[in-house]
Design a protein around this motif. Sequence first.
Motif, PDB file in Angstrom:
ATOM      1  N   GLU A 115       0.821  -1.221   0.000  1.00 37.31           N
ATOM      2  CA  GLU A 115       0.000   0.000   0.000  1.00 37.31           C
ATOM      3  C   GLU A 115       0.849   1.263   0.000  1.00 37.31           C
ATOM      4  O   GLU A 115       0.464   2.280  -0.566  1.00 37.31           O
ATOM      5  CB  GLU A 115      -0.931  -0.007   1.215  1.00 37.31           C
ATOM      6  N   ALA A 116       2.030   1.200   0.620  1.00 42.00           N
ATOM      7  CA  ALA A 116       2.885   2.392   0.658  1.00 42.00           C
ATOM      8  C   ALA A 116       3.369   2.774  -0.736  1.00 42.00           C
ATOM      9  O   ALA A 116       3.744   3.931  -0.982  1.00 42.00           O
ATOM     10  CB  ALA A 116       4.085   2.139   1.572  1.00 42.00           C
ATOM     11  N   LEU A 117       3.328   1.817  -1.665  1.00 42.87           N
ATOM     12  CA  LEU A 117       3.789   2.102  -3.031  1.00 42.87           C
ATOM     13  C   LEU A 117       2.715   2.743  -3.900  1.00 42.87           C
ATOM     14  O   LEU A 117       3.007   3.231  -4.989  1.00 42.87           O
ATOM     15  CB  LEU A 117       4.268   0.801  -3.694  1.00 42.87           C
ATOM     16  N   ARG A 118       1.476   2.758  -3.409  1.00 44.27           N
ATOM     17  CA  ARG A 118       0.390   3.278  -4.239  1.00 44.27           C
ATOM     18  C   ARG A 118       0.491   4.787  -4.442  1.00 44.27           C
ATOM     19  O   ARG A 118      -0.186   5.333  -5.319  1.00 44.27           O
ATOM     20  CB  ARG A 118      -0.968   2.917  -3.622  1.00 44.27           C
ATOM     21  N   GLU A 119       1.308   5.462  -3.647  1.00 44.68           N
ATOM     22  CA  GLU A 119       1.520   6.881  -3.893  1.00 44.68           C
ATOM     23  C   GLU A 119       2.204   7.117  -5.234  1.00 44.68           C
ATOM     24  O   GLU A 119       2.030   8.171  -5.848  1.00 44.68           O
ATOM     25  CB  GLU A 119       2.372   7.482  -2.769  1.00 44.68           C
ATOM     26  N   ALA A 120       2.984   6.123  -5.681  1.00 41.83           N
ATOM     27  CA  ALA A 120       3.713   6.286  -6.932  1.00 41.83           C
ATOM     28  C   ALA A 120       3.241   5.350  -8.033  1.00 41.83           C
ATOM     29  O   ALA A 120       3.388   5.665  -9.217  1.00 41.83           O
ATOM     30  CB  ALA A 120       5.209   6.050  -6.685  1.00 41.83           C
ATOM     31  N   LEU A 121       2.659   4.198  -7.657  1.00 39.33           N
ATOM     32  CA  LEU A 121       2.291   3.185  -8.639  1.00 39.33           C
ATOM     33  C   LEU A 121       0.795   2.906  -8.611  1.00 39.33           C
ATOM     34  O   LEU A 121       0.138   3.082  -7.580  1.00 39.33           O
ATOM     35  CB  LEU A 121       3.047   1.876  -8.356  1.00 39.33           C
ATOM     36  N   GLU A 122       0.283   2.437  -9.732  1.00 40.46           N
ATOM     37  CA  GLU A 122      -1.131   2.083  -9.847  1.00 40.46           C
ATOM     38  C   GLU A 122      -1.268   0.630 -10.273  1.00 40.46           C
ATOM     39  O   GLU A 122      -0.603   0.186 -11.207  1.00 40.46           O
ATOM     40  CB  GLU A 122      -1.831   2.981 -10.878  1.00 40.46           C
ATOM     41  N   TRP A 123      -2.155  -0.107  -9.561  1.00 44.18           N
ATOM     42  CA  TRP A 123      -2.528  -1.464  -9.942  1.00 44.18           C
ATOM     43  C   TRP A 123      -3.873  -1.760  -9.299  1.00 44.18           C
ATOM     44  O   TRP A 123      -4.337  -1.010  -8.432  1.00 44.18           O
ATOM     45  CB  TRP A 123      -1.444  -2.470  -9.535  1.00 44.18           C
ATOM     46  N   PRO A 124      -4.555  -2.824  -9.704  1.00 46.62           N
ATOM     47  CA  PRO A 124      -5.906  -3.095  -9.201  1.00 46.62           C
ATOM     48  C   PRO A 124      -5.975  -3.127  -7.675  1.00 46.62           C
ATOM     49  O   PRO A 124      -5.096  -3.705  -7.020  1.00 46.62           O
ATOM     50  CB  PRO A 124      -6.242  -4.463  -9.806  1.00 46.62           C
ATOM     51  N   LEU A 125      -6.996  -2.497  -7.112  1.00 44.01           N
ATOM     52  CA  LEU A 125      -7.126  -2.373  -5.660  1.00 44.01           C
ATOM     53  C   LEU A 125      -7.189  -3.723  -4.965  1.00 44.01           C
ATOM     54  O   LEU A 125      -6.700  -3.882  -3.855  1.00 44.01           O
ATOM     55  CB  LEU A 125      -8.377  -1.551  -5.322  1.00 44.01           C
ATOM     56  N   GLU A 126      -7.809  -4.701  -5.599  1.00 43.54           N
ATOM     57  CA  GLU A 126      -7.983  -6.003  -4.955  1.00 43.54           C
ATOM     58  C   GLU A 126      -6.732  -6.881  -5.066  1.00 43.54           C
ATOM     59  O   GLU A 126      -6.700  -7.989  -4.521  1.00 43.54           O
ATOM     60  CB  GLU A 126      -9.173  -6.736  -5.574  1.00 43.54           C
ATOM     61  N   GLN A 127      -5.704  -6.412  -5.745  1.00 40.35           N
ATOM     62  CA  GLN A 127      -4.528  -7.225  -6.027  1.00 40.35           C
ATOM     63  C   GLN A 127      -3.371  -6.854  -5.088  1.00 40.35           C
ATOM     64  O   GLN A 127      -3.055  -5.676  -4.921  1.00 40.35           O
ATOM     65  CB  GLN A 127      -4.087  -7.008  -7.485  1.00 40.35           C
ATOM     66  N   ASP A 146       4.946 -17.595  -7.663  1.00 37.14           N
ATOM     67  CA  ASP A 146       4.923 -16.239  -7.125  1.00 37.14           C
ATOM     68  C   ASP A 146       4.699 -15.234  -8.251  1.00 37.14           C
ATOM     69  O   ASP A 146       4.982 -15.512  -9.424  1.00 37.14           O
ATOM     70  CB  ASP A 146       6.184 -15.915  -6.328  1.00 37.14           C
ATOM     71  N   THR A 147       4.165 -14.070  -7.900  1.00 33.90           N
ATOM     72  CA  THR A 147       3.856 -13.044  -8.889  1.00 33.90           C
ATOM     73  C   THR A 147       4.125 -11.655  -8.311  1.00 33.90           C
ATOM     74  O   THR A 147       3.969 -11.423  -7.113  1.00 33.90           O
ATOM     75  CB  THR A 147       2.376 -13.093  -9.333  1.00 33.90           C
ATOM     76  N   ILE A 148       4.563 -10.764  -9.173  1.00 34.31           N
ATOM     77  CA  ILE A 148       4.531  -9.329  -8.912  1.00 34.31           C
ATOM     78  C   ILE A 148       3.491  -8.764  -9.859  1.00 34.31           C
ATOM     79  O   ILE A 148       3.521  -9.039 -11.065  1.00 34.31           O
ATOM     80  CB  ILE A 148       5.902  -8.672  -9.159  1.00 34.31           C
ATOM     81  N   THR A 149       2.559  -7.995  -9.344  1.00 29.12           N
ATOM     82  CA  THR A 149       1.446  -7.528 -10.152  1.00 29.12           C
ATOM     83  C   THR A 149       1.907  -6.572 -11.256  1.00 29.12           C
ATOM     84  O   THR A 149       2.931  -5.896 -11.131  1.00 29.12           O
ATOM     85  CB  THR A 149       0.406  -6.816  -9.263  1.00 29.12           C
ATOM     86  N   ALA A 150       1.156  -6.537 -12.338  1.00 29.68           N
ATOM     87  CA  ALA A 150       1.385  -5.518 -13.365  1.00 29.68           C
ATOM     88  C   ALA A 150       1.023  -4.146 -12.790  1.00 29.68           C
ATOM     89  O   ALA A 150       0.069  -4.009 -12.026  1.00 29.68           O
ATOM     90  CB  ALA A 150       0.522  -5.815 -14.595  1.00 29.68           C
ATOM     91  N   PHE A 151       1.811  -3.125 -13.131  1.00 31.23           N
ATOM     92  CA  PHE A 151       1.521  -1.793 -12.609  1.00 31.23           C
ATOM     93  C   PHE A 151       1.934  -0.732 -13.621  1.00 31.23           C
ATOM     94  O   PHE A 151       2.633  -1.007 -14.608  1.00 31.23           O
ATOM     95  CB  PHE A 151       2.213  -1.553 -11.266  1.00 31.23           C
ATOM     96  N   SER A 152       1.501   0.473 -13.351  1.00 33.37           N
ATOM     97  CA  SER A 152       1.898   1.626 -14.166  1.00 33.37           C
ATOM     98  C   SER A 152       2.150   2.797 -13.235  1.00 33.37           C
ATOM     99  O   SER A 152       1.723   2.801 -12.078  1.00 33.37           O
ATOM    100  CB  SER A 152       0.812   1.979 -15.185  1.00 33.37           C
ATOM    101  N   ALA A 153       2.850   3.794 -13.745  1.00 36.56           N
ATOM    102  CA  ALA A 153       3.134   4.987 -12.953  1.00 36.56           C
ATOM    103  C   ALA A 153       3.283   6.164 -13.897  1.00 36.56           C
ATOM    104  O   ALA A 153       3.741   6.022 -15.027  1.00 36.56           O
ATOM    105  CB  ALA A 153       4.414   4.795 -12.134  1.00 36.56           C
ATOM    106  N   LYS A 154       2.884   7.329 -13.392  1.00 34.40           N
ATOM    107  CA  LYS A 154       3.033   8.528 -14.206  1.00 34.40           C
ATOM    108  C   LYS A 154       3.202   9.733 -13.298  1.00 34.40           C
ATOM    109  O   LYS A 154       2.436   9.935 -12.361  1.00 34.40           O
ATOM    110  CB  LYS A 154       1.826   8.731 -15.118  1.00 34.40           C
ATOM    111  N   LYS A 155       4.260  10.526 -13.566  1.00 33.46           N
ATOM    112  CA  LYS A 155       4.481  11.783 -12.865  1.00 33.46           C
ATOM    113  C   LYS A 155       4.328  12.909 -13.869  1.00 33.46           C
ATOM    114  O   LYS A 155       5.234  13.172 -14.674  1.00 33.46           O
ATOM    115  CB  LYS A 155       5.876  11.815 -12.227  1.00 33.46           C
TER     116      LYS A 155
END
Length: 468
Positions: A115-127, A146-155
């Motif tokens: 959750e601390a990464l959501r300030e910079a990254l976006e991925w599905p809330l339930e994931q 094991d998996t790392i979720t797909a994500f995106s980021a934009k500044k």
Amino acid sequence: MNKIVTISLSALVLGGLIAPKFVGGQLNDSLHEIVKTVNDVPGYTMSIKDIESNWFSTSAVLVVGITPGTFTQGSYVEMEELTLETEYSATHGPFRFGEHSGLGWVGWSAKVDGEALREALEWPLEQAFYQIESSMGLFGGHTYADTITAFSAKKADEDISVTFSGYQGEGSYDGQGLEYSAIMRDFTLASDEVDVTLNDLTLDMLLETSIEEVLANGIYDSSTKMNFANIDVNIKDEAKKVTLSDLYMTVATVLEPKEQLMDMKLAYGVNNLAVDDFAAQDIALEFEMNNLSGEFIQAYQAESRAIASANGVADPTKLIEFLNNNLLLLVKANPEVNITSLRGTLPQGKFSSHFNTSLVNITSLPAQLADPSFWLTHALVDANINGDKAAIEWIATNMMQIQLAKDPGTAGMTEAEITDLANQQVPAMLSMFAQQGFLTATETNYNSTLTLKDKALILNDKPIPLPF
């Protein structure tokens, strides 16, 4: 017959009810043992924040701390300490129900919500940002995914965007060996200054030993390969495009069990490299260390925490003390450190080289470890560099340009002027080396061979006096 069937079914049901309690107790002990093991590794801490163990299930919150300074000491990279909370849940068998249903002794999963990464990254809330699932079968085999979720980021203020397709890995462990493979399909970074695209990162790993041996000894047979199918870099300010195809790194270790000697082989390479109009193939560095004393490695691992100071840097006093007490274990095994191949194919031609070194016939250490005569007496060297003339001249010219660019005397010169100066100096320099015997030159080729044995240094068939 009916009585036998009834007794068998009763035993099966009773075992299915009682066994989970024993499995849960062992699982609880294993978690605490893992915490102790992690805390013994420099740079990491681990604790159990909450744990609840029932008859058929166990849940816990594991807190993992990472101190990046342990790994970046002495570099320009500065990172804050990280703390991650991991949600752990398990179901005890042999009959498992709920989230980890199936037949088997244990099914478990761990999730880092991130959750601390959501300030910079976006991925599905339930994931969850990262998760791992595992199952231990009735016959002791383990499977993992094991998996790392797909994500995106934009500044928007910095005009930087990132997309990541996700990471998927899977593996198995049978008590005698661990296999693991993983893939990341795509990663892109776009900004005003540079665009970067990575495609198809694959990882394949094999450990041919038990987890207990890995933790206890640190020496075992293994092989690992990491490969990027394609990397594209577009440096916009310089209008420069770089493309790497089939970029790889391999590591392999082989243990000789009787003498407890380990060989380690590493390779770094790229099959195709293109920088604008320049193209090269089979650029590779292959490196090996052979006859490494397992006893020395284990002694160093046991003392590593004492040798390291509070800031993660080796304490010279403790390191010297350790070497005085243990160096003989390392050198009496006839260790080798070899660059087995440094090669490439350039538009100007091919080049190849090797540099092999070893220590032999050492049965005791000198009174002064820094005694050069002692080490030269026991050293063997075999080195060669060979290449097409145009390729060697191109490499030497580029090295000269780098040196000239750092020279205060060329501070006012343009890049073109530095290039012209290097082009003028390199032919004369190589000609001088050939006249002095450092190089053997033909119409199309440069070659140089060096050997050292019994304190006799030979360069291109000519003896070179040593000062010791």
